[in-house]
Design a protein around this motif. Sequence first.
Motif, PDB file in Angstrom:
ATOM      1  N   ARG A 149      65.137  55.422  66.511  1.00 29.61           N
ATOM      2  CA  ARG A 149      64.382  54.173  66.484  1.00 29.61           C
ATOM      3  C   ARG A 149      65.244  53.007  65.998  1.00 29.61           C
ATOM      4  O   ARG A 149      65.265  51.936  66.591  1.00 29.61           O
ATOM      5  N   ARG A 150      65.995  53.272  64.940  1.00 28.56           N
ATOM      6  CA  ARG A 150      66.842  52.218  64.359  1.00 28.56           C
ATOM      7  C   ARG A 150      67.924  51.791  65.348  1.00 28.56           C
ATOM      8  O   ARG A 150      68.099  50.606  65.625  1.00 28.56           O
ATOM      9  N   SER A 151      68.647  52.768  65.925  1.00 30.80           N
ATOM     10  CA  SER A 151      69.747  52.367  66.807  1.00 30.80           C
ATOM     11  C   SER A 151      69.227  51.760  68.103  1.00 30.80           C
ATOM     12  O   SER A 151      69.846  50.857  68.658  1.00 30.80           O
ATOM     13  N   ALA A 152      68.050  52.204  68.574  1.00 31.81           N
ATOM     14  CA  ALA A 152      67.482  51.608  69.790  1.00 31.81           C
ATOM     15  C   ALA A 152      67.139  50.143  69.543  1.00 31.81           C
ATOM     16  O   ALA A 152      67.423  49.276  70.380  1.00 31.81           O
ATOM     17  N   GLU A 153      66.566  49.857  68.384  1.00 30.50           N
ATOM     18  CA  GLU A 153      66.189  48.471  68.092  1.00 30.50           C
ATOM     19  C   GLU A 153      67.431  47.594  67.935  1.00 30.50           C
ATOM     20  O   GLU A 153      67.444  46.440  68.358  1.00 30.50           O
ATOM     21  N   GLU A 154      68.482  48.156  67.360  1.00 28.18           N
ATOM     22  CA  GLU A 154      69.731  47.391  67.231  1.00 28.18           C
ATOM     23  C   GLU A 154      70.322  47.083  68.606  1.00 28.18           C
ATOM     24  O   GLU A 154      70.754  45.966  68.878  1.00 28.18           O
ATOM     25  N   LEU A 155      70.345  48.104  69.462  1.00 30.31           N
ATOM     26  CA  LEU A 155      70.896  47.921  70.806  1.00 30.31           C
ATOM     27  C   LEU A 155      70.126  46.854  71.569  1.00 30.31           C
ATOM     28  O   LEU A 155      70.715  45.975  72.209  1.00 30.31           O
ATOM     29  N   LEU A 156      68.800  46.916  71.491  1.00 35.53           N
ATOM     30  CA  LEU A 156      67.987  45.970  72.258  1.00 35.53           C
ATOM     31  C   LEU A 156      68.064  44.555  71.675  1.00 35.53           C
ATOM     32  O   LEU A 156      68.039  43.578  72.416  1.00 35.53           O
ATOM     33  N   ALA A 157      68.170  44.462  70.359  1.00 36.03           N
ATOM     34  CA  ALA A 157      68.267  43.132  69.741  1.00 36.03           C
ATOM     35  C   ALA A 157      69.503  42.409  70.267  1.00 36.03           C
ATOM     36  O   ALA A 157      69.492  41.202  70.479  1.00 36.03           O
ATOM     37  N   ARG A 158      70.570  43.181  70.479  1.00 34.43           N
ATOM     38  CA  ARG A 158      71.804  42.584  70.996  1.00 34.43           C
ATOM     39  C   ARG A 158      71.722  42.322  72.486  1.00 34.43           C
ATOM     40  O   ARG A 158      72.316  41.391  73.001  1.00 34.43           O
ATOM     41  N   ARG A 159      71.010  43.205  73.208  1.00 33.89           N
ATOM     42  CA  ARG A 159      71.098  43.195  74.660  1.00 33.89           C
ATOM     43  C   ARG A 159      70.080  42.277  75.330  1.00 33.89           C
ATOM     44  O   ARG A 159      70.357  41.701  76.383  1.00 33.89           O
ATOM     45  N   LEU A 160      68.899  42.132  74.705  1.00 37.62           N
ATOM     46  CA  LEU A 160      67.875  41.303  75.332  1.00 37.62           C
ATOM     47  C   LEU A 160      68.211  39.827  75.132  1.00 37.62           C
ATOM     48  O   LEU A 160      68.600  39.425  74.039  1.00 37.62           O
ATOM     49  N   PRO A 161      68.053  39.022  76.199  1.00 40.24           N
ATOM     50  CA  PRO A 161      68.448  37.610  76.101  1.00 40.24           C
ATOM     51  C   PRO A 161      67.751  36.888  74.953  1.00 40.24           C
ATOM     52  O   PRO A 161      68.329  36.030  74.307  1.00 40.24           O
ATOM     53  N   ARG A 162      66.470  37.223  74.697  1.00 40.17           N
ATOM     54  CA  ARG A 162      65.756  36.540  73.626  1.00 40.17           C
ATOM     55  C   ARG A 162      65.521  37.444  72.431  1.00 40.17           C
ATOM     56  O   ARG A 162      64.613  37.220  71.627  1.00 40.17           O
ATOM     57  N   GLY A 163      66.359  38.473  72.323  1.00 38.28           N
ATOM     58  CA  GLY A 163      66.241  39.364  71.178  1.00 38.28           C
ATOM     59  C   GLY A 163      65.026  40.272  71.274  1.00 38.28           C
ATOM     60  O   GLY A 163      64.328  40.292  72.285  1.00 38.28           O
ATOM     61  N   LEU A 164      64.800  41.020  70.212  1.00 38.92           N
ATOM     62  CA  LEU A 164      63.687  41.968  70.180  1.00 38.92           C
ATOM     63  C   LEU A 164      62.595  41.412  69.277  1.00 38.92           C
ATOM     64  O   LEU A 164      62.869  41.008  68.158  1.00 38.92           O
ATOM     65  N   ARG A 165      61.358  41.376  69.811  1.00 38.92           N
ATOM     66  CA  ARG A 165      60.269  40.780  69.033  1.00 38.92           C
ATOM     67  C   ARG A 165      59.291  41.854  68.571  1.00 38.92           C
ATOM     68  O   ARG A 165      59.173  42.913  69.186  1.00 38.92           O
ATOM     69  N   ARG A 166      58.573  41.528  67.510  1.00 38.67           N
ATOM     70  CA  ARG A 166      57.477  42.393  67.056  1.00 38.67           C
ATOM     71  C   ARG A 166      56.491  42.590  68.193  1.00 38.67           C
ATOM     72  O   ARG A 166      56.250  41.667  68.978  1.00 38.67           O
ATOM     73  N   GLY A 167      55.908  43.748  68.278  1.00 40.42           N
ATOM     74  CA  GLY A 167      54.902  44.006  69.296  1.00 40.42           C
ATOM     75  C   GLY A 167      55.470  44.582  70.574  1.00 40.42           C
ATOM     76  O   GLY A 167      54.726  45.065  71.424  1.00 40.42           O
ATOM     77  N   ALA A 168      56.786  44.544  70.726  1.00 42.67           N
ATOM     78  CA  ALA A 168      57.400  45.132  71.914  1.00 42.67           C
ATOM     79  C   ALA A 168      57.242  46.656  71.831  1.00 42.67           C
ATOM     80  O   ALA A 168      57.359  47.241  70.756  1.00 42.67           O
ATOM     81  N   VAL A 169      56.938  47.264  72.971  1.00 43.89           N
ATOM     82  CA  VAL A 169      56.791  48.718  73.011  1.00 43.89           C
ATOM     83  C   VAL A 169      58.080  49.309  73.584  1.00 43.89           C
ATOM     84  O   VAL A 169      58.526  48.922  74.658  1.00 43.89           O
ATOM     85  N   ILE A 170      58.677  50.225  72.838  1.00 43.90           N
ATOM     86  CA  ILE A 170      59.942  50.832  73.243  1.00 43.90           C
ATOM     87  C   ILE A 170      59.730  52.318  73.512  1.00 43.90           C
ATOM     88  O   ILE A 170      59.040  53.001  72.756  1.00 43.90           O
ATOM     89  N   ARG A 171      60.295  52.773  74.614  1.00 47.22           N
ATOM     90  CA  ARG A 171      60.380  54.204  74.877  1.00 47.22           C
ATOM     91  C   ARG A 171      61.854  54.557  74.887  1.00 47.22           C
ATOM     92  O   ARG A 171      62.649  53.810  75.460  1.00 47.22           O
TER      93      ARG A 171
END
Length: 371
Positions: free
Chosen positions: A101-123
Amino acid sequence: MRGGSPKRPEPTSDGWSPRTEASVWLGLGLLAVGVVWFTVRAVEIDRSLGPASRQLASAAPPEASPPPPPPAPDAGAERHLALAWTVGAPGEPAGPLASVRRSAEELLARRLPRGLRRGAVIRAVAEPAAAPKEPRVLALDVRAPGQPRARFYRFGGSGTRRLVDEDGREPVPNPWQAPLATLRRTSPFNPKRMHPVLHRVRPHEGTDYGAPTGTPVYAALEGTVSWVGPHGGHGNWVAIKHDNGIETGYAHLSRFAAGLKRGDHVATHQVIGYVGSTGRSTGPHLHFSASRNGVYFDAETLLATRLRELPAEERDAFRAEKGELDRELDDIGDPLPAASRPGVGDEPASPADDPVSQPRAAASGARRQRR
Ligand SMILES: [Zn+2]
């Protein structure tokens, strides 16, 4: 009488000296060790031979040989971790799932153009690892409110942070860096803009970013300072000429970095001045511009994330890997409510025995078999 010289070796009954006798015993001992070793080896070799080989060697009738053993369990089979969660929701999974969970959120925070927001659902699908190593995220599916679904896949090379999108594209490292810590664009580059102060059509040759007076302004790329000082409507202006022929400009500054002068070499992200409202300006902001051979172009394009396609020879392999990971992502259900989160990651109650049916047997939060 025993010889007058005590140093002389004492003969034995059969005439051998003690030294010779010792040598004989040593030889016998070595021979015995050798025999034992050979026996052990022979048994090992016999064990290592398959039943078919033994059958040939013994020339026994086929009926007498034992039936071939069932196929050995696939030693290469690995179980993937699969889980779903909502960013910012209460409840932390235990053990390796917390790390996924931690590394997925780090990866997405870097990769998504507008970062990772609360409420996003990750698989996420991840490859488990024996502690102290951490599981490696293999594929991610992210659905953020108001944004299109996005998927990313680890592809090409172990240990890298290479994360490609559904079209097999990955971001190219961008040497340009933002001129402010936080970019809040208030006016874009616009060749046909009605000027707010002059009230006539006047091209807006840069991008305006609102920021309080005194906010540090950084060089967007290393280069040589080509202007420091008042510059007409630009007010207090810094211009930097870069090796690639592009010149960037930073206008309306309240003041310059101490000691900065024309001809200085500045590093990428070095402070060159501070936001202000000097020159033709209606309030504190940074007017960031870029030109090549004196022609202005949209400076924001320098900061944009650029994507690179996979090389043609890697695309088939990527599509195959993606297909497999997509099926695994599709099998993950919705995130469980926080109350039942302890169940996430538990072994399925009755794992399917039929390997063919296993990919579809995976449930939300369950580990699954992969060949
Ligand atoms: Zn402007």
